[in-house]
Every structure is written in structure tokens, then in C-alpha cells.
Design an enzyme around this catalytic site. Structure first.
Site, PDB file in Angstrom:
ATOM      1  N   ASP A 110     100.835  15.149  38.745  1.00  0.00           N
ATOM      2  CA  ASP A 110     102.216  14.988  38.292  1.00  0.00           C
ATOM      3  C   ASP A 110     102.395  15.863  37.059  1.00  0.00           C
ATOM      4  O   ASP A 110     101.797  15.607  36.012  1.00  0.00           O
ATOM      5  CB  ASP A 110     102.507  13.525  37.960  1.00  0.00           C
ATOM      6  CG  ASP A 110     103.993  13.234  37.878  1.00  0.00           C
ATOM      7  OD1 ASP A 110     104.794  14.199  37.915  1.00  0.00           O
ATOM      8  OD2 ASP A 110     104.370  12.052  37.759  1.00  0.00           O
TER       9      ASP A 110
ATOM     10  N   ASP B 193     107.255  18.858  41.500  1.00  0.00           N
ATOM     11  CA  ASP B 193     106.223  18.757  40.468  1.00  0.00           C
ATOM     12  C   ASP B 193     105.185  17.692  40.753  1.00  0.00           C
ATOM     13  O   ASP B 193     104.417  17.336  39.864  1.00  0.00           O
ATOM     14  CB  ASP B 193     106.877  18.449  39.120  1.00  0.00           C
ATOM     15  CG  ASP B 193     107.545  17.087  39.105  1.00  0.00           C
ATOM     16  OD1 ASP B 193     108.124  16.697  40.136  1.00  0.00           O
ATOM     17  OD2 ASP B 193     107.487  16.407  38.071  1.00  0.00           O
ATOM     18  N   GLU B 194     105.107  17.208  41.973  1.00  0.00           N
ATOM     19  CA  GLU B 194     104.243  16.059  42.253  1.00  0.00           C
ATOM     20  C   GLU B 194     103.672  16.177  43.654  1.00  0.00           C
ATOM     21  O   GLU B 194     104.377  16.537  44.594  1.00  0.00           O
ATOM     22  CB  GLU B 194     105.067  14.776  42.114  1.00  0.00           C
ATOM     23  CG  GLU B 194     104.286  13.499  42.247  1.00  0.00           C
ATOM     24  CD  GLU B 194     105.186  12.283  42.093  1.00  0.00           C
ATOM     25  OE1 GLU B 194     104.654  11.159  42.164  1.00  0.00           O
ATOM     26  OE2 GLU B 194     106.419  12.443  41.925  1.00  0.00           O
TER      27      GLU B 194
END
Length: 502
Positions: free
Chosen positions: A11, A105-106
Site C-alpha cells: 500500500d 496504489d495497492e
């Protein structure tokens, strides 16, 4: 559940805000808020400096401005965020063929499928190397969680924020989960949490003590049994390499309710064009066109139309959306408007490209006006469209805060603010010292919209970290990179039982 922590969850830290801080040296270490800037705008991401003032994702921007008036409020630059995300996802793909992106983003990674030995030390070495590679390639930091299941890996990465690595060792799951809120468990949203709260269940440990029968009574068989298993740390969900999209959509919230029917039609046509562009960029097409209309009182309705076959043609999508809008009364005012396409496919139905309005709508042709055989047919004008898009005059630039610009003399910079016919630009680039500020007329011919510059010299995709296998990266002063609620807490305290933060 696996016997070794070989599922990794990455993350990126405060992703959008961290990208902006990396791209704009004058903002490093300062509060930054990225999101909608209008009266009805919503925060997408806040930097850790802004979170100390109580600003968080999904908060109305107006409320964020009251809490943190001195922050830099910036318009999102999604093209840059996607570029950085592609760099990060490429690094994950080098670790394993099984990478499950959840957002820009993860992502989850199955390390064992990529050849990482199933033991704690090997997983930690891989996690440390990944963090070093991400920093070398993007200049940003990411938090890594390692565990034997997806649920626990995600919990570990939350504990690792910002810029850390936490491992949940096998056998420690229940002791770790017991004191956590039931909202920590996947599938427990506000409604489920409220149902459990009324029954006196607030923590994961209390859910286990209540027993499976009580959870089944409260939540039903499917949801109750799944939640009970998760509360006991049992999560056998595999890492799935591809998560196919079910639909593509775009929507806009207006600063002031729109009551003019002509403008509503024009905004809908614009959204249909954007939706078609997204479909084409993804190499997809769809059969069902959907519009979404939210009124001044927040009441929301949708209308849909299923075509004869899948298409990505903007004319077809625009005309279908216009037909659906004809069935909606917008006289009271429109707060939000959206266009989407579902029933996605990887091919298009070519005969739909020629779909046009009935000839009667344009009136009969005069004798001799018929086009020659094989001549291109004119594109029918869309509802509310005053002229063909390629004939429309180019309007003035909108100098929104945070967007890239380029000056013929001073080079690249970004918009710090604009108004009353003026625009203020700060001229700096990633890696430079904080730049100078200059003000120009909004119509200055030497000032033009610019393109984002790479965050790292040599390009955003260059360079792996050498010797990063055993490297420890320190907390960054400019924490890194999907709108998502985040705790305002900074570096977590001592690791929970069963966790290690090497």
C-alpha cells in the site's frame, strides 16, 4: 491459511499527495490535499502533514479547508498517477506472476508463486528489496504487510504505515485480531457494523465469543458464516492475477445545480465522449449504456439501454445516453451526472458504428442532395450539440491549482493559483530546489499547459535499487502516493503481538 507469510500486501503511502510532493519540491514536508476543489469537492488523498489537522479521504473539501486552511489544495493529475502506478506494478510483476491490483496504489502478491521460499526470512528479504526498488524507481515510499492470508497481509500493511514492513507470524492470528474493531474484517461496512454494535459486538474477539450461531441469526447464513471464519483468522481467498472490470463509467458533480436543459444535454454528451475514450484506452467495448442523474435533493436515478452488440463508438454511446436522458425530468436541478457502459467485451459490433438518428429527424433531402455512392456520411449532430466538436472554437485555458504548465522563457512549472485574469506559477521540477513564483495574465501567449515530468531523473520506469536485498529504508519526509480513508496516525508504535517489523 498458509504456514508461512508468503502473501504480500503493498500500500503506497498517501499516494496522490506524495506524488505531488515529489513533483513539487516547495511542497515537501507541508500539508497537501488532492481532490475536487469546488464547493462540492471531496478529498481524494491528504498528506500525513495534513492528516495531523484531521483532514482525511472522502471528507468534503470545504470542511478540509476549515481544518487546514494553509494546506496546498491541488487538482488530481491522474495521468501521472497512472504512470507511477504502472512502474510500481511492473516491479510487483517481477516478484510473482500472481499480482492482484486493488487500485492504483495497492496490490496483493503471491510470493510463493514467484519462487520465494515459504519461510519468514525469505519473505522479509523480498519485502525489503521491493521497498528499496520502489523508492529507487519512483522516489516514493510504500508500506508492506506479510502474512499467510490476504486479510492479515492487509492488516499488517496498515500497521506498517507509513514506510514500514510488518510480518504476521503463523500462530499469532487470533491474538492479533481479538482487540481490533469488527470494521477491520473484509465485508463489514457501516450497516453490518451497526447491526453488530446493537447486539453488543464491537471487536473481532467479541464476534468470536458470540459464536457462529449468533452471527448467523444477526447477519444471515452466507454473511454470518463468512464473518465468523474471518474473525477466527481463517481466510483462504487466493491471489487472483486478473480482476476483470464489469463496467466503465465517468461522472461529474456540479458546483451549482444545473437547471438549463441544454447544458445538461451538452454535459451528458461530453461525459459520453470521455466514457468512450476510457473504453478504447482499455481495449474494451460494451453493450449496455447507463446514465446516472442525481437531483438537488440527493435523490438518484439510473436509466439503461442495451444495444444490439458491444461498441466503443462515442457517437453510439452519446446518442444512447441522449435517448435515456429524454426520459428524465431535470427541471428541478441536476447535482451529479454520469455515463457508464457495462456488459464489457473485447470486440466491437461494427454495424453499430454507423448507427444514426432517423432521417426524419433531419428533414427530407432536396432533389440532387443525395450523397454519391461510397461517399462518407455526415455525423448526425448530438442532442444539445451546437456544432461538430472539430468545428468548435478553442476556449480559454482553465488554470487549475496543481496542473502542469510550460512558459516559453521560464520553462516547466505548475499553477499555484489563478483568478481575476491572472495566473500564478511556481517554476520548479522534481529534484530541483523550491522554485520562484511569477504571475502572468491568464491569456499570456507564452504560457501553455504542460506535461508531467518524471519523478526520478531518467524516467519514472528506470532503475532498480542495487543491493537492495538487505536494505532498510527510512521514513520519508514526503510520504508517498486511490481515494481511501486513512488513519491520521503517523508511525505506528510497538508491533502487536505476533507481528515483527524488521
Amino acid at each position: 491459511m498458509r504456514g508461512a507469510p508468503t502473501i504480500l500486501h503493498l500500500d503506497m503511502d498517501a499516494f496522490y499527495a506524495a506524488v505531488e510532493q515529489a513533483a513539487k519540491p516547495s511542497l515537501r514536508g507541508k500539508p497537501v490535499v488532492v481532490g475536487g476543489l469546488g464547493p462540492r469537492g471531496v478529498v481524494a488523498t491528504a498528506s500525513y502533514e495534513a492528516r495531523r489537522f484531521g483532514v482525511h479521504s472522502a471528507m468534503p473539501t470545504a470542511q478540509a479547508r476549515r481544518r487546514c486552511p494553509n494546506a496546498a489544495y491541488l487538482t488530481p493529475r491522474f495521468s501521472l498517477y497512472r504512470q507511477v502506478s504502472d512502474t510500481v506494478m511492473a516491479l510487483l510483476a517481477e516478484l510473482s506472476p500472481l499480482v492482484e491490483p486493488l487500485s492504483l496504489d495497492e496490490a496483493f502478491v503471491d510470493l510463493e508463486a514467484g519462487g520465494t521460499p515459504p519461510d519468514v526470512h525469505a519473505a522479509q528479504v523480498t519485502g525489503r528489496r521491493l521497498r528499496g526498488d520502489i523508492r529507487a524507481a519512483t522516489g516514493l515510499s510504500g508500506s508492506v504487510g506479510l502474512a499467510g492470508s490476504k486479510m492479515l497481509a492487509k492488516i499488517a500493511s496498515e500497521q506498517a504505515k507509513p514506510d514500514g514492513l510488518v510480518t504476521i507470524r503463523p500462530g499469532s492470528e487470533q491474538g492479533l485480531l481479538a482487540p481490533l474493531s469488527v470494521r477491520t474484517l473484509p465485508g463489514v461496512g457501516p450497516a453490518t457494523a451497526d447491526t453488530l454494535r446493537r447486539a453488543g459486538i464491537h471487536t473481532v474477539g467479541e464476534a468470536v465469543e458470540a459464536g457462529e450461531a449468533e452471527l448467523l441469526r444477526l447477519l444471515g447464513r452466507a454473511h454470518g458464516s463468512g464473518l465468523y471464519a474471518m474473525a477466527r483468522g481463517i481466510d483462504d481467498r487466493p491471489v487472483v492475477a486478473e480482476r476483470p472490470s464489469k463496467s466503465v463509467s465517468v461522472e461529474d458533480t456540479f458546483d451549482v445545480d444545473v437547471t438549463d436543459r441544454g447544458r445538461v444535454q451538452r454535459e451528458l454528451a461530453r461525459l459520453a465522449e470521455r466514457c468512450a475514450a476510457r473504453l478504447r484506452s482499455a481495449g474494451r467495448s460494451g453493450r449496455t449504456v447507463v446514465i446516472k442523474v442525481r437531483s438537488y435533493d440527493f435523490s438518484t436515478l439510473t436509466r439503461s439501454d442495451t444495444l444490439r452488440g458491444p461498441t466503443d463508438d462515442p457517437v453510439v454511446i452519446r446518442e444512447a445516453a441522449a435517448r435515456l436522458l429524454d426520459t428524465v425530468d431535470t427541471t428541478a436541478g441536476v447535482r451529479l451526472l454520469g455515463v457508464g457502459v457495462s456488459g464489457l467485451a473485447d470486440f466491437t459490433q461494427e454495424d453499430l458504428f454507423a448507427q444514426a438518428l432517423p432521417q426524419e429527424a433531419h428533414g427530407p433531402r432536396a432533389p440532387g442532395d443525395e450523397p454519391a455512392a461510397g461517399a462518407p456520411q455526415p455525423r448526425p449532430r448530438g442532442p444539445g450539440e451546437e456544432s461538430a466538436p472539430d468545428a468548435a472554437p478553442r476556449g480559454p485555458h482553465r488554470w487549475l491549482p496543481g496542473l502542469d504548465v510550460r512558459h516559453a522563457v521560464h520553462g516547466p512549472g505548475w499553477v499555484q493559483g489563478s483568478g481575476v485574469g491572472r495566473v500564478t506559477v511556481r517554476f520548479e521540477r522534481p529534484g530541483s530546489p523550491p522554485g520562484r513564483v511569477r504571475t502572468f495574465r491568464a491569456d499570456d501567449p507564452a504560457l501553455e499547459p504542460g506535461e508531467p515530468l518524471p519523478l526520478v531523473p531518467g524516467g519514472a520506469t528506470s532503475g532498480r535499487a542495487s543491493g537492495a536485498a538487505g536494505a532498510q529504508t527510512s521514513a520519508s519526509s514526503s510520504p508517498a502516493i486511490r481515494p481511501k480513508p486513512a488513519s491520521p496516525a503517523a508511525v505506528p508504535g510497538s508491533p502487536a503481538a505476533g507481528m515483527s517489523s524488521p
